[in-house]
Structures are given as C-alpha cells and as structure tokens.
Design an enzyme around this catalytic site. Structure first.
Site, mmCIF file in Angstrom:
data_model
loop_
_atom_site.group_PDB
_atom_site.id
_atom_site.type_symbol
_atom_site.label_atom_id
_atom_site.label_comp_id
_atom_site.label_asym_id
_atom_site.label_seq_id
_atom_site.Cartn_x
_atom_site.Cartn_y
_atom_site.Cartn_z
ATOM 1 N N CYS A 85 0.841 -1.205 0.000
ATOM 2 C CA CYS A 85 0.000 0.000 0.000
ATOM 3 C C CYS A 85 0.877 1.257 0.000
ATOM 4 O O CYS A 85 1.557 1.523 -0.976
ATOM 5 C CB CYS A 85 -0.979 -0.053 1.163
ATOM 6 S SG CYS A 85 -2.352 1.095 0.957
ATOM 7 N N HIS A 202 -3.520 -5.594 0.763
ATOM 8 C CA HIS A 202 -2.896 -5.843 2.068
ATOM 9 C C HIS A 202 -2.856 -7.326 2.426
ATOM 10 O O HIS A 202 -3.823 -7.831 3.020
ATOM 11 C CB HIS A 202 -3.706 -5.128 3.156
ATOM 12 C CG HIS A 202 -3.535 -3.641 3.155
ATOM 13 N ND1 HIS A 202 -2.535 -3.004 3.837
ATOM 14 C CD2 HIS A 202 -4.251 -2.670 2.539
ATOM 15 C CE1 HIS A 202 -2.633 -1.694 3.663
ATOM 16 N NE2 HIS A 202 -3.666 -1.459 2.875
ATOM 17 N N GLU A 204 -1.190 -8.601 4.823
ATOM 18 C CA GLU A 204 -1.119 -8.726 6.292
ATOM 19 C C GLU A 204 -2.500 -8.588 6.928
ATOM 20 O O GLU A 204 -2.696 -8.966 8.077
ATOM 21 C CB GLU A 204 -0.135 -7.690 6.863
ATOM 22 C CG GLU A 204 -0.667 -6.287 7.073
ATOM 23 C CD GLU A 204 -0.820 -5.487 5.780
ATOM 24 O OE1 GLU A 204 -0.654 -6.048 4.691
ATOM 25 O OE2 GLU A 204 -1.129 -4.277 5.868
#
Lengths: 225, 84
Positions: A85, A202, A204
C-alpha cells in the site's frame, strides 16, 4: 530471519505487519526510520499508512528519507523487500520498482475486498500459490491506480514482472474487476530482483484467521523461508 | 549573487487520467458553469540566490527532477524571475 518493518511518521500498518508475520512464526520488529536499518535485518517490510500525510504525492517524502538508501542497498544485495500500500507507493517513488501509484479513477478512497490473480508462482512471494490462483485480500487506498510509461509496461510484461492482477472471482482480469483504473489491472509488481515486490492490496490484513480470510499468508511466507 | 524566484509548474503528462480535475469540472458544471475541459497543476515558488538566472533555473529543474515531479506521470516547466 529477522524482518524489519519500517515505521515512518504516519505509517499505520506497521503493527499489523509485525502481528501477521509473528503469526507465521517469523521474527519481526518495528524499526523507526530515523534509527536506520538494524544490522541483523534479513527481510524488510515497508508497511501501509499515510507517511508524511501523503504530502506532495503518496510516498514521495518517505522515499527520500536516508533509511531508503539503506533499503535500496539491501534490496540490491538480495534481501527480500515487500512494500504494501503506502509501502508500494514509497517503493515506486524510491525506484525499487517501476511505475507509479496515483489517484484512483473514482477519485475516492476505496476500502473493499478484491480478487487477485497470481501471475507467476515461481517467486518467493507467490511460491505458496499456483499460477492462475485467485486470492481474496483487502485494499484501502485513495492513490492506487498503477501508471507506467507504455514502453516500460511492455518491458515489465516481457520480463514477466507483474506479480498480481485485479480479477473477478473466476480469475478474469476484466475492467469491472479493476477497482482503481490500474493500467493492465496491475496490483503488484516485482523490482529488478525477484526478491523485491510491491503491492497495493494488504496481505497482512488477510493473514490472521480471526479477522477474516487467510489468503494473504502466502505472500508473507516469503519471509518464513 | 542575485535573488531569484523560480516557479516550477508540475502537470500530469498528456493522456494521464486526472480524476480530481474531472471531479472539479463536474462540480463547476453543477454550479451552472459551462466549460469544455479543466486541467489542474501544482505550482511551486522557490526563492533562491544564484549567480544568474540560468543557474537558478538549473537548480530548480534539479529539484523538480528529484522530488517535485514524478517523471512517470508528470511534465514540468521552470520560469525564473529576479526577486524584487
């Protein structure tokens, strides 16, 4: 493997990244950018957020901080580097990867789940998947539209350095499945070495089972090797 | 040394989509204005001392190359004027 997650003023996915990596059994710690890169760094994550309030352009200020010189050197030496990002925007701004991420076609901040098609499975970031696999991960960005000079896009494609493309649930990279108007539905690319990658979605945030979906785990497993 | 103001104007390259400009244009049209097109640009006014205008322009150009503009999406131009 000790992964340094670099924190700038305005980073806000640094803790998420450490948490997700720890869940996979990877030793990870947050590193304040002004403290420099720890000598035991075996991997680097440039996390998401809004470093320097997105002043000038998202990632422009962080890309010019001294620690990024250390990151470029480590990347050139083969240390795995992942920009997510805002980290992807910083990666492009600092020249780790080609192109730029700029204002979404909608001119809006978009926070939603998207599908990504794995374009190649022979990189550390995608070894856990098969080529053509479709994964579901979240995006949260206002400046995620991938732009690149036409001749450079040709080179990127010819060198097979597109890692992820936005697609529909069936794996078709249609315009309708392109959330932000990215050129050629590009969601993530490789740098000069396959150990360097940036992506707007993302992984994560799709790693801990408790917060819905674990499709992103495979990307972070690059650091578990 | 002479004091100059170098004005750097950074624009999106021709053909690069500008969603913010499109949104601004639509907002103007909602207010009842008629227009054919709208482009936006960033302008930086840099005060600096230099031996001559060429040197001032060169330094401002380097600033644009290294930070103010992103060559992937931007073109820029530099104008130099003596500061009063």
């Amino acid at each position: 493997m000790t992964v340094s997650v670099i924190q700038f003023g305005g980073s806000n996915c640094d803790r998420d990244a450490v948490r997700a990596l720890s869940h996979l059994g990877v030793d990870a710690e947050r590193v304040w950018h002004a403290d420099g890169l720890p000598t035991d760094t075996d991997g680097i994550v440039i996390p998401g957020g809004f470093s320097y309030g997105d002043y000038l352009r998202a990632g422009a200020m962080a890309a010019r901080q001294p620690i990024m010189g250390e990151v470029r050197e480590a990347a050139a030496d083969g240390t795995p580097v992942l920009g997510v990002c805002n980290g992807a925007q910083i990666g492009c701004e600092t020249g780790l990867t080609d192109g730029a991420f700029t204002t979404n076609r909608s001119a809006r901040f978009q926070c939603e789940h998207v599908h990504l098609r794995i374009e190649r499975a022979d990189t550390p970031w995608t070894a856990a998947y098969d080529e053509g696999d479709v994964i579901e991960v979240p995006i949260a960005h206002g400046e995620g539209r991938f732009e690149i000079r036409e001749d450079r896009l040709d080179t990127l494609e010819a060198e097979d350095r597109v890692l992820f493309r936005y697609c529909d649930a069936d794996g078709d990279a249609t315009q309708g499945a392109n959330p932000n108007g990215s050129t050629a539905n590009v969601a993530g690319i490789l740098g000069a070495r396959e150990t360097v990658a940036v992506m707007m979605p993302h992984p994560e945030r799709a790693t801990l089972p408790d917060i819905g979906g674990t499709d992103g785990q495979g990307v972070l497993r690059a650091f578990a090797e | 040394m002479t004091g100059y103001t170098a004005t750097v104007t950074v624009r999106l390259k021709h053909g690069v989509l500008d969603p913010e400009a499109e949104t601004t244009q639509r907002a103007l049209e909602r207010l009842g204005f008629e227009l054919d097109d709208l482009r936006s640009a960033d302008r930086f006014e840099i005060d600096l001392d230099a031996a001559d205008a060429d040197e001032a322009g060169e330094r401002a150009g380097e600033m644009a190359d290294r930070l103010l503009a992103n060559p992937t999406i931007h073109d820029y131009e530099v104008e130099v004027a003596e500061r009063e």
